[in-house]
Design a protein around this motif. Sequence first.
Motif, short mmCIF file in Angstrom:
data_model
loop_
_atom_site.label_atom_id
_atom_site.label_comp_id
_atom_site.label_asym_id
_atom_site.label_seq_id
_atom_site.Cartn_x
_atom_site.Cartn_y
_atom_site.Cartn_z
N VAL A 258 26.64 24.40 -36.74
CA VAL A 258 26.24 23.56 -35.60
C VAL A 258 24.85 24.02 -35.20
O VAL A 258 24.65 25.18 -34.83
N ALA A 259 23.88 23.12 -35.31
CA ALA A 259 22.47 23.47 -35.03
C ALA A 259 22.02 24.67 -35.86
O ALA A 259 21.26 25.51 -35.40
N GLY A 260 22.54 24.73 -37.08
CA GLY A 260 22.19 25.82 -37.98
C GLY A 260 22.90 27.13 -37.69
O GLY A 260 22.62 28.15 -38.33
N ILE A 261 23.82 27.13 -36.74
CA ILE A 261 24.52 28.34 -36.32
C ILE A 261 25.97 28.31 -36.83
O ILE A 261 26.63 27.28 -36.77
N ASP A 262 26.43 29.45 -37.31
CA ASP A 262 27.84 29.60 -37.67
C ASP A 262 28.60 29.92 -36.39
O ASP A 262 28.45 31.02 -35.82
N PRO A 263 29.43 28.99 -35.88
CA PRO A 263 30.10 29.20 -34.58
C PRO A 263 30.95 30.46 -34.52
O PRO A 263 30.99 31.14 -33.49
N ALA A 264 31.63 30.79 -35.61
CA ALA A 264 32.52 31.95 -35.60
C ALA A 264 31.75 33.26 -35.51
O ALA A 264 32.23 34.24 -34.94
N ARG A 265 30.53 33.29 -36.05
CA ARG A 265 29.74 34.53 -36.07
C ARG A 265 28.84 34.68 -34.85
O ARG A 265 28.53 35.79 -34.44
N GLU A 266 28.38 33.53 -34.30
CA GLU A 266 27.43 33.58 -33.18
C GLU A 266 27.90 32.68 -32.05
O GLU A 266 27.18 31.80 -31.59
N ARG A 267 29.11 32.94 -31.61
CA ARG A 267 29.72 32.09 -30.60
C ARG A 267 28.95 32.11 -29.27
O ARG A 267 28.76 31.08 -28.63
#
Length: 356
Positions: free
Chosen positions: A111-120
């Motif tokens: 999401v927006a280049g972000i891994d949600p699980a790693r950078e919540r």
Amino acid sequence: MRESKEWGESAELRESRVSGASGTPAGEGVVGVPAGAGFIELDGVEKVFDVRKKTGFLKRERRRVRAVDGLSFTVARGEMVGYIGPNGAGKSTTIKMLTGILTPSGGRLRVAGIDPARERIRLAHRMGVVFGQRTTLWWDLPLIDSYRLMHRMYRIPDARYRENLDRCVELLQLRELLDVPVRQLSLGQRMRGDIAAALLHDPEVLYLDEPTIGLDVVSKAKVRGFLRDLNAESGTTVLLTTHDLQDIEQLCSRVMVIDHGRLMYDGALEGLHEAGESERTLVVDLERELPPIDAPAPARVVRVEGPRQWLAFPASASAAGLVARIAAEYPLVDLSVREPDIESVIAKMYAERAGA
């Protein structure tokens, strides 16, 4: 400090976000969005749960439940997409993975280049969530106190917070509710309060789960108008789950259907009705009991009870011509149009696919 008349963003940032919006791509079957254009990207995402069921005294059976099964789709920045399906289809599980609450069992998600699980935590500052029956507000505090807490939590600049709060309060009609404890709010009032809370920090993406549940007709219209304006002015990406097809029709140019954890359809709502061969129902109240109405094909009478008659017609067709003919030829008292049951449409699509 950034200030703007439109949700606290600079004109340059707002323009760049809106310019990223795109319409529904064309194609057959499950439609994809061109690679590299996605703000939300899922590639073969899976989520498997281990479930233990008691089968006897001190005995439990373990089985694996695949809630999401190889899900792939892309949502462009600024799109408003309806994400629908029957209960247990995997919608909420998908949303929870997109927000970082759950970790995928397999596949790739950004999401927006972000891994949600790693950078919540990093992603939390860029997204807003409304989880239907589960409030993000503090239950025993007045509504305004929840907003003040979020002001501090998200470190929203004061001017931006006041501007966003004032607009939400005005458009969602929350002025009289600000000093009321959340536990004393009705479901519809709390839903409006939750929507405002999700928008105070100018999220780039907004996840909405049944945002109009518990609202009357007037309030639903205002919430829908509010969301349309938000998307048009700020380019906010919206993923909407709902059982109310009017939400989808009035807000979304694209709809995705999920069932048994798999994407079954991705395209325009009209195409969904055609794929599922769904029908709308015209309920007609006449002045007196009469024989079945002589309706032009493909409309047909499916039920008669005294002066009330039910007519079915294709969901992709307009009701205007049918209504005009009935009004001209029959003693009409009242009528209403009922939308097709989305779960029956999906069930039919699923049955057809299983039998193919």
